[in-house]
Design an enzyme around this catalytic site. Structure first.
Site, PDB file in Angstrom:
ATOM      1  N   GLN A   1     -14.507   2.311   1.973  1.00  0.00           N
ATOM      2  CA  GLN A   1     -13.911   1.973   0.670  1.00  0.00           C
ATOM      3  C   GLN A   1     -13.677   3.249  -0.130  1.00  0.00           C
ATOM      4  O   GLN A   1     -14.581   4.082  -0.268  1.00  0.00           O
ATOM      5  CB  GLN A   1     -14.831   1.021  -0.111  1.00  0.00           C
ATOM      6  CG  GLN A   1     -14.166   0.504  -1.389  1.00  0.00           C
ATOM      7  CD  GLN A   1     -15.013  -0.540  -2.133  1.00  0.00           C
ATOM      8  OE1 GLN A   1     -16.195  -0.750  -1.813  1.00  0.00           O
ATOM      9  NE2 GLN A   1     -14.424  -1.174  -3.128  1.00  0.00           N
TER      10      GLN A   1
ATOM     11  N   HIS B   1     -10.414  -5.283  -2.931  1.00  0.00           N
ATOM     12  CA  HIS B   1      -9.061  -5.530  -2.414  1.00  0.00           C
ATOM     13  C   HIS B   1      -9.148  -5.941  -0.957  1.00  0.00           C
ATOM     14  O   HIS B   1     -10.086  -5.583  -0.253  1.00  0.00           O
ATOM     15  CB  HIS B   1      -8.155  -4.307  -2.580  1.00  0.00           C
ATOM     16  CG  HIS B   1      -8.735  -3.044  -2.040  1.00  0.00           C
ATOM     17  ND1 HIS B   1      -9.675  -2.306  -2.733  1.00  0.00           N
ATOM     18  CD2 HIS B   1      -8.539  -2.391  -0.879  1.00  0.00           C
ATOM     19  CE1 HIS B   1     -10.022  -1.254  -2.015  1.00  0.00           C
ATOM     20  NE2 HIS B   1      -9.354  -1.290  -0.885  1.00  0.00           N
TER      21      HIS B   1
ATOM     22  N   ASP C   1       0.846  -1.193   0.000  1.00  0.00           N
ATOM     23  CA  ASP C   1       0.000   0.000   0.000  1.00  0.00           C
ATOM     24  C   ASP C   1       0.888   1.251   0.000  1.00  0.00           C
ATOM     25  O   ASP C   1       1.883   1.318   0.720  1.00  0.00           O
ATOM     26  CB  ASP C   1      -0.889  -0.021   1.257  1.00  0.00           C
ATOM     27  CG  ASP C   1      -2.048   0.946   1.165  1.00  0.00           C
ATOM     28  OD1 ASP C   1      -3.197   0.488   1.188  1.00  0.00           O
ATOM     29  OD2 ASP C   1      -1.809   2.171   1.076  1.00  0.00           O
TER      30      ASP C   1
ATOM     31  N   ASN D   1     -13.033  -3.587   2.824  1.00  0.00           N
ATOM     32  CA  ASN D   1     -14.092  -2.576   2.896  1.00  0.00           C
ATOM     33  C   ASN D   1     -15.005  -2.634   1.671  1.00  0.00           C
ATOM     34  O   ASN D   1     -14.512  -2.724   0.543  1.00  0.00           O
ATOM     35  CB  ASN D   1     -13.468  -1.183   2.975  1.00  0.00           C
ATOM     36  CG  ASN D   1     -12.561  -1.013   4.193  1.00  0.00           C
ATOM     37  OD1 ASN D   1     -12.832  -1.577   5.248  1.00  0.00           O
ATOM     38  ND2 ASN D   1     -11.496  -0.249   4.043  1.00  0.00           N
TER      39      ASN D   1
ATOM     40  N   HIS E   1      -6.956  -5.772   2.560  1.00  0.00           N
ATOM     41  CA  HIS E   1      -5.833  -5.162   3.272  1.00  0.00           C
ATOM     42  C   HIS E   1      -5.225  -6.182   4.231  1.00  0.00           C
ATOM     43  O   HIS E   1      -5.956  -6.861   4.967  1.00  0.00           O
ATOM     44  CB  HIS E   1      -6.319  -4.006   4.163  1.00  0.00           C
ATOM     45  CG  HIS E   1      -6.856  -2.825   3.443  1.00  0.00           C
ATOM     46  ND1 HIS E   1      -6.098  -1.712   3.185  1.00  0.00           N
ATOM     47  CD2 HIS E   1      -8.089  -2.556   2.954  1.00  0.00           C
ATOM     48  CE1 HIS E   1      -6.850  -0.800   2.570  1.00  0.00           C
ATOM     49  NE2 HIS E   1      -8.063  -1.292   2.413  1.00  0.00           N
TER      50      HIS E   1
HETATM   51  P1  5GP Z   1      -9.891   1.332   0.731  1.00  0.00           P
HETATM   52  O1  5GP Z   1     -10.039   2.592   1.550  1.00  0.00           O
HETATM   53  O2  5GP Z   1     -10.588   1.466  -0.611  1.00  0.00           O
HETATM   54  O3  5GP Z   1     -10.252   0.073   1.453  1.00  0.00           O
HETATM   55  O4  5GP Z   1      -8.339   1.200   0.482  1.00  0.00           O
HETATM   56  C1  5GP Z   1      -7.654   1.791  -0.579  1.00  0.00           C
HETATM   57  C2  5GP Z   1      -6.187   1.674  -0.268  1.00  0.00           C
HETATM   58  O5  5GP Z   1      -5.464   1.811  -1.468  1.00  0.00           O
HETATM   59  C3  5GP Z   1      -5.640   2.731   0.695  1.00  0.00           C
HETATM   60  O6  5GP Z   1      -5.015   2.077   1.796  1.00  0.00           O
HETATM   61  C4  5GP Z   1      -4.657   3.524  -0.143  1.00  0.00           C
HETATM   62  O7  5GP Z   1      -3.521   3.922   0.585  1.00  0.00           O
HETATM   63  C5  5GP Z   1      -4.297   2.546  -1.234  1.00  0.00           C
HETATM   64  N1  5GP Z   1      -3.965   3.132  -2.529  1.00  0.00           N
HETATM   65  C6  5GP Z   1      -4.676   4.065  -3.198  1.00  0.00           C
HETATM   66  N2  5GP Z   1      -4.099   4.342  -4.389  1.00  0.00           N
HETATM   67  C7  5GP Z   1      -2.995   3.550  -4.455  1.00  0.00           C
HETATM   68  C8  5GP Z   1      -1.988   3.380  -5.454  1.00  0.00           C
HETATM   69  O8  5GP Z   1      -1.971   4.020  -6.510  1.00  0.00           O
HETATM   70  N3  5GP Z   1      -1.013   2.462  -5.190  1.00  0.00           N
HETATM   71  C9  5GP Z   1      -0.991   1.737  -4.028  1.00  0.00           C
HETATM   72  N4  5GP Z   1       0.014   0.848  -3.876  1.00  0.00           N
HETATM   73  N5  5GP Z   1      -1.921   1.876  -3.071  1.00  0.00           N
HETATM   74  C10 5GP Z   1      -2.907   2.779  -3.271  1.00  0.00           C
END
Ligand code: 5GP
Ligand code: ZN
Length: 135
Positions: free
Chosen positions: A94, A100, A31, A87, A102
């Site tokens: 999300q 995805h 991440d 999420n 985590h």
């Molecule tokens: P969500 O909030 O949708 O469950 O998690 C999205 C996650 O994706 C966040 O932890 C954020 O830091 C990560 N993320 C967002 N954009 C990118 C990216 O371009 N590359 C990587 N490696 N992680 C990302």
């Protein structure tokens, strides 16, 4: 793949990422905004907006991959625990609408915040919810 989906592009290698593991169905990456050292994401290569859109076969494989990767992260980084978080929906936190998982290694005394304040199970809620699952 879906146009304008950043995780489709990352999962399929169009955008480079720090890749820990890859197979025909998934890519596991670090991440970019880690909650803790070793915070990783499991991305399916095919687009699914969330868990409900993900085919059962991939959902099963994702959990097995989460188990294997979590073990390796926890042991390799000498973490004290690890959260497996997934999420669905904006209200659930999300922000990227490509399924995805985590993997968040946890270290004693860290400041990662995944906590909620325990409420109380109300009788009316209990009956309503139990009713949903009665055939
Ligand atoms: P969500 O909030 O949708 O469950 O998690 C999205 C996650 O994706 C966040 O932890 C954020 O830091 C990560 N993320 C967002 N954009 C990118 C990216 O371009 N590359 C990587 N490696 N992680 C990302
Ligand atoms: Zn996608």
């Amino acid at each position: 793949m879906e146009d304008n989906c950043i995780f489709c592009k990352i999962a399929n290698g169009e955008i480079p990422s720090a890749t820990l593991y890859e197979d025909e169905d998934f890519r596991v990456i670090l991440d970019l905004g880690p909650a803790s050292k070793g915070h990783a994401l499991i991305l399916p290569k095919s687009h699914a907006a969330n868990l409900f859109d993900l085919p059962d076969e991939l959902a099963a494989k994702a959990m097995i991959l989460a188990k294997k990767t979590a073990r390796k992260l926890q042991e390799g980084l000498h973490a004290d625990g690890i959260n497996v978080v997934q999420n669905n929906g904006e209200a659930a936190g999300q922000t990227v609408f490509h399924f995805h998982v985590h993997l968040i290694p946890r270290y004693k005394g860290d400041t990662v915040n995944l906590n909620w304040k325990p409420g109380e199970l109300k009788d009316a809620d209990k009956e309503e919810i139990l009713g949903l699952f009665r055939s």
